[in-house]
Design a protein around this motif. Structure first.
Motif, short mmCIF file in Angstrom:
data_model
loop_
_atom_site.label_atom_id
_atom_site.label_comp_id
_atom_site.label_asym_id
_atom_site.label_seq_id
_atom_site.Cartn_x
_atom_site.Cartn_y
_atom_site.Cartn_z
N THR A 111 10.23 0.98 -3.93
CA THR A 111 9.69 1.55 -5.16
C THR A 111 9.08 0.43 -5.99
O THR A 111 9.75 -0.54 -6.32
CB THR A 111 10.79 2.26 -5.97
OG1 THR A 111 11.34 3.30 -5.16
CG2 THR A 111 10.23 2.86 -7.25
N ALA A 112 7.80 0.57 -6.29
CA ALA A 112 7.10 -0.38 -7.15
C ALA A 112 7.01 0.21 -8.54
O ALA A 112 6.68 1.39 -8.70
CB ALA A 112 5.71 -0.64 -6.60
N ILE A 161 0.86 -1.19 0.00
CA ILE A 161 0.00 0.00 0.00
C ILE A 161 0.89 1.24 0.00
O ILE A 161 2.03 1.18 0.48
CB ILE A 161 -0.98 -0.01 1.20
CG1 ILE A 161 -2.12 0.98 0.97
CG2 ILE A 161 -0.27 0.19 2.51
CD1 ILE A 161 -3.35 0.67 1.81
N ASP A 162 0.37 2.34 -0.52
CA ASP A 162 1.18 3.54 -0.73
C ASP A 162 1.13 4.55 0.40
O ASP A 162 1.48 5.72 0.21
CB ASP A 162 0.80 4.21 -2.05
CG ASP A 162 -0.65 4.68 -2.08
OD1 ASP A 162 -1.40 4.43 -1.11
OD2 ASP A 162 -1.04 5.28 -3.09
N GLU A 208 3.86 2.90 -14.44
CA GLU A 208 3.78 3.79 -13.27
C GLU A 208 4.84 3.38 -12.27
O GLU A 208 5.39 2.28 -12.33
CB GLU A 208 2.41 3.66 -12.61
CG GLU A 208 1.21 3.89 -13.50
CD GLU A 208 0.93 5.36 -13.73
OE1 GLU A 208 1.46 6.20 -12.96
OE2 GLU A 208 0.20 5.67 -14.69
N SER A 209 5.09 4.25 -11.32
CA SER A 209 5.91 3.89 -10.16
C SER A 209 5.33 4.57 -8.95
O SER A 209 4.69 5.62 -9.05
CB SER A 209 7.38 4.27 -10.36
OG SER A 209 7.51 5.66 -10.44
N ALA A 210 5.52 3.92 -7.81
CA ALA A 210 4.98 4.45 -6.56
C ALA A 210 5.84 3.98 -5.40
O ALA A 210 6.47 2.93 -5.47
CB ALA A 210 3.54 3.98 -6.36
#
Length: 108
Positions: free
Chosen positions: A41-42, A12-13, A51-53
């Motif tokens: 980093t995903a 989760i972010d 995407e990255s988060a």
């Protein structure tokens, strides 16, 4: 075999939400414990774009008997449209630890 031990994971972010997902599962005896890993980093494809988060991984120690209820609870509490949900079998370990996981996930 009933009550085999598994590790279930989600990400989760938001750090506060990660901690709430960890604590809530343990408080509800859905998991004996949960680890919240430091942010990672995903990188992933979503809606046709890469995407990255920044995310936090939550790893639950639970039993196969409690896994369906844990999965349902995480799905209800999670904020993602499609949260990561994977399970990993535990092939071995300390008998005392594995017994503790089973005991802590038994409903009173």
């Amino acid at each position: 075999m009933a009550n085999e031990i598994v590790i279930a994971q989600t990400t989760i972010d938001d750090e506060d939400r990660a901690n709430a997902l960890a604590r809530g599962a343990v408080e509800n005896r859905l998991a004996a414990c949960a680890h919240v890993d430091p942010p990672l980093t995903a990188v992933y494809r979503w809606n046709g774009a890469v995407e990255s988060a920044r995310e936090w991984r939550i790893s639950y120690r639970t039993t196969t008997d409690r896994l369906p209820e844990l999965a349902s609870w995480v799905a209800r509490e999670h904020t993602y449209d499609v949260p990561e949900w994977i399970t990993l079998p535990v092939a071995g370990g300390s008998a005392a630890y594995l017994s503790w996981v089973a005991e802590e996930t038994n409903t009173p």
